[in-house]
Scaffold this motif. Structure first.
Motif, PDB file in Angstrom:
ATOM      1  N   GLN A 242      40.858 -33.628 -57.450  1.00 18.16           N
ATOM      2  CA  GLN A 242      40.422 -33.786 -58.648  1.00 18.16           C
ATOM      3  C   GLN A 242      40.202 -35.158 -59.117  1.00 18.16           C
ATOM      4  O   GLN A 242      40.368 -36.400 -58.517  1.00 18.16           O
ATOM      5  CB  GLN A 242      41.741 -33.282 -59.479  1.00 18.16           C
TER       6      GLN A 242
ATOM      7  N   PRO B 156      33.639 -37.421 -60.116  1.00 18.85           N
ATOM      8  CA  PRO B 156      32.669 -36.309 -59.693  1.00 18.85           C
ATOM      9  C   PRO B 156      31.549 -36.753 -59.008  1.00 18.85           C
ATOM     10  O   PRO B 156      30.951 -36.055 -57.986  1.00 18.85           O
ATOM     11  CB  PRO B 156      32.379 -35.423 -61.041  1.00 18.85           C
TER      12      PRO B 156
ATOM     13  N   SER C 125      36.259 -32.715 -58.466  1.00 22.63           N
ATOM     14  CA  SER C 125      36.192 -31.745 -59.386  1.00 22.63           C
ATOM     15  C   SER C 125      36.497 -32.720 -60.870  1.00 22.63           C
ATOM     16  O   SER C 125      37.418 -33.400 -60.666  1.00 22.63           O
ATOM     17  CB  SER C 125      37.098 -30.517 -59.385  1.00 22.63           C
TER      18      SER C 125
END
Length: 129
Positions: free
Chosen positions: A13, A88, A128
């Motif tokens: 993440q 990201p 992500s």
């Protein structure tokens, strides 16, 4: 000549951390300066950083300085890339590379007349949001 195999890639993440490893076969790992690179979809391969044969000195691209750390364990024939604060836009295939000459690692992505002696096959890192 060594052979290189990266591992440690995966899904993380945004804001997270990940450590990649690059295992080298053969007994000559300490004869090589080592580097990390990445290639995002549709983009050129990018130099991230390099480390001297002994591990005594490291060099980083401005884009990762302060967030990424390169280290090596010559006894284990392994190179590492510690990545913090991933975003990201850091999604890419990450490669390690080896060359007897440190300068070649630093310039290989900008000098078409140069190539590394050895490249790994790459490991995918997906960040992500």
């Amino acid at each position: 000549q060594v052979q290189l195999v990266e591992s440690g890639g995966g899904l993380v993440q945004a804001g997270g951390s990940l450590t990649l490893s690059c295992a080298a076969s053969g007994r000559t790992f300490s004869s090589y300066a080592m580097g990390w690179f990445r290639q995002a979809p549709g983009k050129e391969r990018e130099f991230l950083g390099a480390i001297t044969r002994s591990g005594g000195s490291t060099y980083y691209a401005d884009s990762v300085k302060g967030r990424f750390t390169i280290s090596r364990d010559n006894a284990k024939n392994t190179l590492y890339l510690q990545m913090n604060s991933l975003q990201p836009q850091n999604t890419a295939v990450y490669y390690c590379g080896a060359d007897p000459i440190l300068h070649t690692l630093v310039v290989v992505t900008t000098d078409n007349d140069r190539d590394l002696e050895v490249w790994g096959q790459g490991t995918l890192v997906t960040v992500s949001s």
